[in-house]
Design an enzyme around this catalytic site. Sequence first.
Site, PDB file in Angstrom:
ATOM      1  N   GLY A 272     -27.056  56.601  82.678  1.00 28.50           N
ATOM      2  CA  GLY A 272     -26.416  56.138  83.898  1.00 28.50           C
ATOM      3  C   GLY A 272     -24.996  55.666  83.674  1.00 28.50           C
ATOM      4  O   GLY A 272     -24.207  56.294  82.955  1.00 28.50           O
ATOM      5  N   CYS A 273     -24.668  54.540  84.281  1.00 30.70           N
ATOM      6  CA  CYS A 273     -23.306  54.010  84.215  1.00 30.70           C
ATOM      7  C   CYS A 273     -22.922  53.555  82.812  1.00 30.70           C
ATOM      8  O   CYS A 273     -21.734  53.433  82.508  1.00 30.70           O
ATOM      9  CB  CYS A 273     -23.156  52.845  85.195  1.00 30.70           C
ATOM     10  N   ALA A 274     -23.903  53.284  81.954  1.00 32.85           N
ATOM     11  CA  ALA A 274     -23.604  52.855  80.582  1.00 32.85           C
ATOM     12  C   ALA A 274     -23.136  54.009  79.712  1.00 32.85           C
ATOM     13  O   ALA A 274     -22.637  53.799  78.601  1.00 32.85           O
ATOM     14  CB  ALA A 274     -24.838  52.208  79.964  1.00 32.85           C
TER      15      ALA A 274
ATOM     16  N   PHE B 229     -22.167  49.290  81.396  1.00 32.36           N
ATOM     17  CA  PHE B 229     -23.462  48.693  81.708  1.00 32.36           C
ATOM     18  C   PHE B 229     -24.270  49.673  82.557  1.00 32.36           C
ATOM     19  O   PHE B 229     -23.739  50.321  83.449  1.00 32.36           O
ATOM     20  CB  PHE B 229     -23.276  47.389  82.483  1.00 32.36           C
TER      21      PHE B 229
END
Length: 364
Positions: free
Chosen positions: A137-139, A333
């Site tokens: 994902g965003c991490a 994150f």
Amino acid sequence: MAILCRPSIAVPEYVLTMEHTLELARTLHADHPQLGLALRLIENTGVKTRHIVQPIEETLRHPGFEARNTVYEEEAKRHVPPVVFRALDNAGLGVHDIDLIVYVSCTGFMMPSMTAWLINTLGFRTDTRQLPIAQLGCAAGGAAINRAHDFCQAYPDANALIVACEFCSLCYQPTDIGVGSLLSNGLFGDGVAAAVVRGRGGSGVLLERNGSHLVPETEDWISYAVRSTGFHFLLDKRVPTTMKMLAPALRTLATAHEWEISDLDFHIVHAGGPRILDDLCHFLDVDPEMFRFSRATLTERGNIASCVVFDALDRLFDEGGVENAARGQIAGFGPGITAEIALGRWVSAERGTIPPQALRAAVV
């Protein structure tokens, strides 16, 4: 040592404003019992504009997962190559200089990976290593930087290309009408980014240390439900509080490197929402101005998932960077709940080499 060079960023041509987003929510969900709450939450994101790969009328329709994924593949192949070539130019390299391609995306699926298409289409060497990352994902933006750093530590003369491609609008699900889903509809945007990590030479962020931290028992806070209609994004109401649990990990990594995190000269972090940045200021004792690049990305482009850290870093370059040997962190994150963290120093070819004492400290 490995240097993260200036990224290249692109966003699609279709623009969605905050006002348009709020009006869509009022129109599409006029009878929603928590519409007022959803509208307030969307307004509080501070996202003024976002870019999407299709006109909003097409985005709101759901032709099925197969059709959506076809659009993802077509748009990725249209938007990625120019970004890749600009990133290579920023690093002063060509396609034959790249030894590893790291491709990160959580909004579509291809197999063979986009890495294979890039090698075949753009002229990369056939022995170029491939590392697709699809489920962070965003991490994943931070993870891509860290894995490229690891590769260049193992092979000091090598160069790695990172490509992030996120078309979050293709994950819109008209039947998901929970408050968390409505908030997500007003938060996420689309974008493409690329950056080169050079094993030797270049200017940018000299990567010195990286680390990862997962908060136990938070696997269901950010997740996808994979159904016949595609990816259904699930966002727990506790997600905005995660910095209380992740900030100590950022501090711990800096302390292990004999740095004080509140004294760093730049911070490039994933801006999932304004609460993330506000809490980092509080828990890390950092001036809000330090997060101005991440906040600008959120305001102008929304949450563009793994692309955020590259967009924020590009804004630091736009501002002229910082003093040579200035210390900073990059952090992404995402689901897990996971943090991917990198520490490094600013190196500018125009301002000369890093002072010997700082370089010695970096090597140690």
